[in-house]
Design a protein around this motif. Structure first.
Motif, PDB file in Angstrom:
ATOM      1  N   ASN A 192      -1.795   3.963  -8.671  1.00  0.00           N
ATOM      2  CA  ASN A 192      -2.566   5.203  -8.578  1.00  0.00           C
ATOM      3  C   ASN A 192      -3.026   5.442  -7.149  1.00  0.00           C
ATOM      4  O   ASN A 192      -2.990   6.568  -6.643  1.00  0.00           O
ATOM      5  CB  ASN A 192      -3.772   5.151  -9.516  1.00  0.00           C
ATOM      6  N   TYR A 193      -3.455   4.375  -6.476  1.00  0.00           N
ATOM      7  CA  TYR A 193      -3.861   4.513  -5.071  1.00  0.00           C
ATOM      8  C   TYR A 193      -2.701   5.033  -4.225  1.00  0.00           C
ATOM      9  O   TYR A 193      -2.868   5.958  -3.419  1.00  0.00           O
ATOM     10  CB  TYR A 193      -4.349   3.176  -4.513  1.00  0.00           C
ATOM     11  N   MET A 200     -14.465   4.268   0.409  1.00  0.00           N
ATOM     12  CA  MET A 200     -14.819   2.857   0.494  1.00  0.00           C
ATOM     13  C   MET A 200     -14.155   2.115  -0.663  1.00  0.00           C
ATOM     14  O   MET A 200     -13.851   2.700  -1.705  1.00  0.00           O
ATOM     15  CB  MET A 200     -16.329   2.633   0.470  1.00  0.00           C
ATOM     16  N   CYS A 201     -13.922   0.823  -0.441  1.00  0.00           N
ATOM     17  CA  CYS A 201     -13.309  -0.026  -1.459  1.00  0.00           C
ATOM     18  C   CYS A 201     -14.075  -1.348  -1.495  1.00  0.00           C
ATOM     19  O   CYS A 201     -14.331  -1.951  -0.445  1.00  0.00           O
ATOM     20  CB  CYS A 201     -11.846  -0.294  -1.122  1.00  0.00           C
ATOM     21  N   ASP A 206      -4.717  -0.646   1.799  1.00  0.00           N
ATOM     22  CA  ASP A 206      -3.346  -0.797   2.282  1.00  0.00           C
ATOM     23  C   ASP A 206      -2.968  -2.276   2.398  1.00  0.00           C
ATOM     24  O   ASP A 206      -1.807  -2.651   2.189  1.00  0.00           O
ATOM     25  CB  ASP A 206      -3.167  -0.097   3.628  1.00  0.00           C
ATOM     26  N   ARG A 207      -3.944  -3.113   2.696  1.00  0.00           N
ATOM     27  CA  ARG A 207      -3.675  -4.553   2.758  1.00  0.00           C
ATOM     28  C   ARG A 207      -3.454  -5.113   1.353  1.00  0.00           C
ATOM     29  O   ARG A 207      -2.664  -6.047   1.168  1.00  0.00           O
ATOM     30  CB  ARG A 207      -4.825  -5.276   3.464  1.00  0.00           C
ATOM     31  N   ARG A 254       0.603  -7.186  -2.528  1.00  0.00           N
ATOM     32  CA  ARG A 254       1.398  -7.093  -3.752  1.00  0.00           C
ATOM     33  C   ARG A 254       2.879  -7.035  -3.427  1.00  0.00           C
ATOM     34  O   ARG A 254       3.695  -7.666  -4.104  1.00  0.00           O
ATOM     35  CB  ARG A 254       0.982  -5.875  -4.578  1.00  0.00           C
ATOM     36  N   GLU A 255       3.235  -6.280  -2.385  1.00  0.00           N
ATOM     37  CA  GLU A 255       4.639  -6.180  -1.998  1.00  0.00           C
ATOM     38  C   GLU A 255       5.195  -7.537  -1.569  1.00  0.00           C
ATOM     39  O   GLU A 255       6.398  -7.802  -1.708  1.00  0.00           O
ATOM     40  CB  GLU A 255       4.793  -5.166  -0.860  1.00  0.00           C
ATOM     41  N   GLU A 256       4.331  -8.411  -1.054  1.00  0.00           N
ATOM     42  CA  GLU A 256       4.735  -9.762  -0.650  1.00  0.00           C
ATOM     43  C   GLU A 256       4.862 -10.705  -1.840  1.00  0.00           C
ATOM     44  O   GLU A 256       5.260 -11.859  -1.677  1.00  0.00           O
ATOM     45  CB  GLU A 256       3.731 -10.316   0.356  1.00  0.00           C
ATOM     46  N   GLY A 257       4.496 -10.215  -3.025  1.00  0.00           N
ATOM     47  CA  GLY A 257       4.661 -11.011  -4.229  1.00  0.00           C
ATOM     48  C   GLY A 257       3.448 -11.804  -4.656  1.00  0.00           C
ATOM     49  O   GLY A 257       3.533 -12.601  -5.600  1.00  0.00           O
TER      50      GLY A 257
END
Length: 206
Positions: A99-100, A112-113, A167-168, A173-176
């Motif tokens: 969703n992000y 903010m997160c 974004d980090r 997640r993309e790095e597994g």
């Protein structure tokens, strides 16, 4: 003389559940479109120029938006007492991240997160500066997260949580990396944004 309170009688036997929030708005059409895009809320009834009742589940409505000729723009809303945000929850980590990414591609990003321990949460501002939290429960179980919130010294020492750069999180997640590791690293401050927000105050819109 007022009667003494009776133990256990200070609340209803059957407590009502939170059903919906209602907002006065100067931007009815824009607000309807925004909530539809961000949280999947669609109108059950839409009276142009007057009001809209929106839902994203089995309820007849979860958000109501009402316009009125005497409605005024808020003054210094970020520091005014009142509602800070409403929250919507995903069932898990992946749809929350998806969703992000979807919203980011459309130019809608959180102001903010925070990893609160019980949830990982992204906070957005709607077109009138109301806060909207999009979260998922990191325990995957309300009973477990409630118990941790009630009993944990970690939460008691830092109930606001740790800032993170979304974004980090996406890159991790993309790095597994699995959700549990990403969550632990976020709690440890490894995904801090380059410039963390100065506070949890809402951004100024008007």
């Amino acid at each position: 003389m007022a009667p003494a309170p009776i133990p256990g009688k200070d609340r209803p036997i059957i407590a009502p559940k939170l059903h919906h929030s209602t907002f006065l708005t100067l931007k009815l059409d824009e607000m309807v479109l925004w909530y539809q895009k961000v949280a999947g809320l669609t109108p059950v009834h839409y009276a142009p120029g007057e009001a809209a009742w929106l839902t994203n589940d089995e309820a007849n409505h979860r958000i109501a938006l009402v316009t009125h000729p005497e409605t005024k723009a808020p003054v210094d809303k970020p520091t005014s007492a009142g509602l800070h945000h409403t929250a919507f929850e995903y069932d898990g980590f992946d749809p929350w991240v998806d969703n992000y990414v979807r919203l980011r591609e459309d130019g809608i990003v959180p102001f903010m997160c925070l990893d609160h321990g019980i949830t990982m949460s992204m906070y957005y501002a709607d077109p009138e500066g109301n806060g909207v939290e999009i979260q998922f429960d990191t325990f995957g179980d309300w009973n477990r997260s409630k118990e941790w919130m009630w009993a944990s010294l970690e939460f008691a020492s830092n109930p606001i949580g740790a800032w993170f750069d979304p974004d980090r999180i996406v890159r991790a997640r993309e790095e597994g990396l699995p959700m549990e590791e990403i969550h632990a690293r976020a709690r440890a401050g490894e995904y801090q944004p380059e410039k963390p927000p100065a506070s949890i105050l809402l951004p100024e819109v008007y």
